[in-house]
Design an enzyme around this catalytic site. Structure first.
Site, mmCIF file in Angstrom:
data_model
loop_
_atom_site.group_PDB
_atom_site.id
_atom_site.type_symbol
_atom_site.label_atom_id
_atom_site.label_comp_id
_atom_site.label_asym_id
_atom_site.label_seq_id
_atom_site.Cartn_x
_atom_site.Cartn_y
_atom_site.Cartn_z
ATOM 1 N N ASP A 312 1.029 -1.222 -0.440
ATOM 2 C CA ASP A 312 0.028 -0.071 0.056
ATOM 3 C C ASP A 312 0.912 1.039 -0.295
ATOM 4 O OD1 ASP A 312 -2.171 1.392 -0.082
ATOM 5 O OD2 ASP A 312 -2.068 2.285 2.813
ATOM 6 N N ASP A 508 -1.831 -0.408 5.896
ATOM 7 C CA ASP A 508 -1.988 -0.020 7.502
ATOM 8 C C ASP A 508 -3.772 0.535 7.852
ATOM 9 O OD1 ASP A 508 -1.683 2.289 5.658
ATOM 10 O OD2 ASP A 508 -1.390 3.352 7.667
#
Length: 612
Positions: A312, A508
């Site tokens: 990500d 996250d």
């Protein structure tokens, strides 16, 4: 968990004491001429260990498990039947000592993990209208003001309400140096105040705090069983068959049952079932010391097998500390009011962009309101009511679905390297907030280390626009970019990446949780990441440093190498000793002593995984 392991530890100590005491008492009687009494004492001292072992074997067989404990029981029983009580006592001592050493090694290897469990705060000092009052942490609510005294562990997540605070973060991050936090900085539960007392404003209840989540993850990790351990169990059955075949063959070939006994004794117990679990647990503990929480042995091994990394962007390759750099507002709207409405709504979100808007509003001393009727679409945006006004905050596609009145002038264009958040108020595009989130300074070096650690392909998967993410891909020399992704689309990216090998997903946010769950190994940036992603992940980085991921992969490789080394060397020595016993060159007593030395050596070697 430690509470559940104390009875096992106590029983191991008792059995070891019985076997050792019997051996010593028998030797004293033997040397003063009481040979018959010595034989009785040795045999009697063997019985507690043998009976305990038989109970364990029956319990294991009922579960469908069978292992090398059967050899230990056979060797003790055979030694008693063939009137070799001293050999039986030595085997009992060897078995009880092996169990004691294995349990001690596991306790030593789990030290860093169990240390986390011992730092849970139970009470806190709450500021009230009547002064300070000690309360149970379960009663703390967001917004409560707490006094943190020197040496106290922070009971909940919060923000510093004093001018500054000196904090020890080592339990969570592995960082040995203390950190100085300023007013309004975030502080996580589990950290310790080491300077003067300070005030903390709670931002989450205790049950939802970072440390409570870590404790749950640690408890889950301690209950797991690594695939390598299960593999060792399967190989243990083959070794059991080989041992029985060699012992039976030696008896038939020589006509001497003592040779069969010697073979059984020297095969008890086996490095295969001692070294692997100790090395794996040692690796998990080593990672925990560096601020990387690995939930179990299977996760540690999966790290080492990963060949594709799906990363990500926000909060992973970047710090996730986005800052408001520019604002466009429509006519009739005020820039501070647009920011206040957006930040008020974003109080209901854990996304890093939402936190950036909240911090920007606090920096301008704007008074935030409590949002109601909040509806969040993970990775896209959220909507709700603030002070009676219908507000929507998110990406352009999400904002368009809430716009009922077209803007009365053309909106500006912003640099492609920035991220924009549209703010819709009562169906009108009220403003566009521009944020930037620079790359981590160590991102490039971490990418190089990942490739050296065996990662062949690295994919950037982000919900941001391609124009925002493309410069990062080019700068970091990543293999592929997948942009404008919804949470489900990230899942599809992970599944598609499996064609090139086992996949490690690193993220996250809440929108990363589904992708983390379906990856072969999911890694959550847990220092500031969302609770959902940490719960879904197999590995949680407790420190906000991406380089610790490369460290964890290195630990995985080293633990596997040490486990294999211990098994190969230990099994090789055991098999050579069994052959010598079958040929009559190694009597039962000497064989038992030799096997004990082999067991101690492989356990000590497995504990090397604790070191860097």
């Amino acid at each position: 968990m430690p509470q559940k392991r104390r009875p096992i530890w106590s029983s191991n100590v008792a059995l070891l004491a019985a076997a050792l005491g019997g051996l010593a008492a028998g030797l004293m009687l033997y040397f003063v001429g009481g040979r018959g009494s010595a034989s009785f004492v040795w045999g009697f001292a063997t019985l507690p260990v043998l009976l305990s072992l038989l109970v364990q074997i029956v319990t294991s067989l009922r579960r469908g498990d069978a292992g090398l404990d059967i050899i230990a029981a056979l060797s003790m029983s055979a030694a008693l039947i063939f009137r070799e009580p001293l050999a039986a006592n030595v085997v009992a001592l060897m078995y009880a000592g092996g169990q004691f050493l294995e349990n001690y090694a596991e306790r030593r290897a789990r030290l860093e993990m169990t240390a986390l469990l011992g730092r849970v705060a139970r009470t806190a000092m709450l500021h009230t209208a009547d002064g300070l009052r000690e309360v149970d942490i379960d009663s703390i609510k967001p917004g409560d003001r707490l006094l943190i005294r020197k040496g106290e562990v922070l009971p909940v997540d919060g923000r510093i309400a004093s001018a500054s605070a000196q904090i020890d973060t080592s339990a969570l991050t592995g960082e040995s140096m203390p950190v100085r936090l300023s007013a309004d900085d975030e502080a996580l539960s589990g950290m310790m105040g080491i300077g003067s007392s300070f005030d903390l404003i709670a931002t989450r209840p205790a049950a939802e705090s970072a440390y409570a989540g870590i404790v749950r993850l640690v408890e889950a990790a301690q209950q797991s069983k690594a695939p390598a351990v299960r593999m060792a169990d399967r190989y243990a059955l083959w070794f059991l068959a080989l041992t029985l075949l060699l012992a039976g063959g030696a008896w038939i070939w020589s006509g001497d049952p003592i040779r069969a006994l010697a073979v059984l004794v020297v095969a008890t117990p086996c490095p295969l079932i001692l070294a692997v679990p100790v090395a794996i647990i040692a690796g998990i503990s080593r990672a925990a010391k560096l601020g990387v929480l690995v939930k179990g042995g299977d996760a540690l091994e999966a790290l080492g097998r990963a060949r594709v990394a799906v990363l990500d962007k926000t909060g992973t390759l970047t710090h996730g500390h986005a800052e408001l750099t520019d604002t466009w507002v429509a006519p009739t709207f005020d820039a501070n009011e647009v920011l206040r409405l957006a930040a008020s709504l974003d109080q209901a979100s854990t996304h890093v962009m939402a936190q950036a808007l909240i911090q920007a509003a606090h920096a301008r001393s704007l008074q935030l309101s409590t949002p109601t009727e909040v509806d969040e679409m993970a990775g896209a945006g959220l909507s709700g009511v603030v002070d009676g006004r219908r507000v929507a905050v998110g990406g352009s596609a999400f904002a368009k679905s809430h716009i009922t009145l077209p803007p009365n002038r053309v909106t500006p264009r912003f640099p492609s390297s920035t991220a924009t958040i549209d703010v819709v108020v009562d169906g009108t595009l009220a403003g566009i907030l521009v944020l930037s989130d620079p790359l981590r300074t160590d991102a490039a070096s971490v990418i190089d280390r990942l490739r050296k650690a065996g990662i062949d392909r690295i994919v950037l998967a982000t919900g941001d626009r391609a124009a925002v993410a493309r410069p990062i891909v080019d700068q970091m020399r990543l293999d592929e970019l997948r942009s404008d992704l919804s949470p489900q689309a990230k899942v599809d990216v992970v599944l598609a990446a499996r064609a090139a090998g086992p996949v490690m997903m690193v993220g996250d946010g809440v929108n990363d949780a589904p992708a983390l769950a379906v990856a072969d190994v999911g890694v959550a940036m847990g220092a500031r990441g969302a609770a959902a992603s940490s719960e879904s992940a197999d590995v949680v980085l407790l420190v906000d440093r991406l380089d610790r991921l490369a460290d964890a992969i290195g630990i995985s490789h080293r633990s596997a190498k040490i486990a294999l080394q211990s098994v190969v060397v230990g099994l090789g020595l055991s098999i050579l000793a069994m052959i010598a016993a079958a040929l009559g060159y190694l009597p039962p007593l000497q064989g038992a002593l030799l096997q004990e030395a082999i067991d101690v050596a492989v356990i000590l070697n497995a504990l090397r995984a604790l070191r860097g």
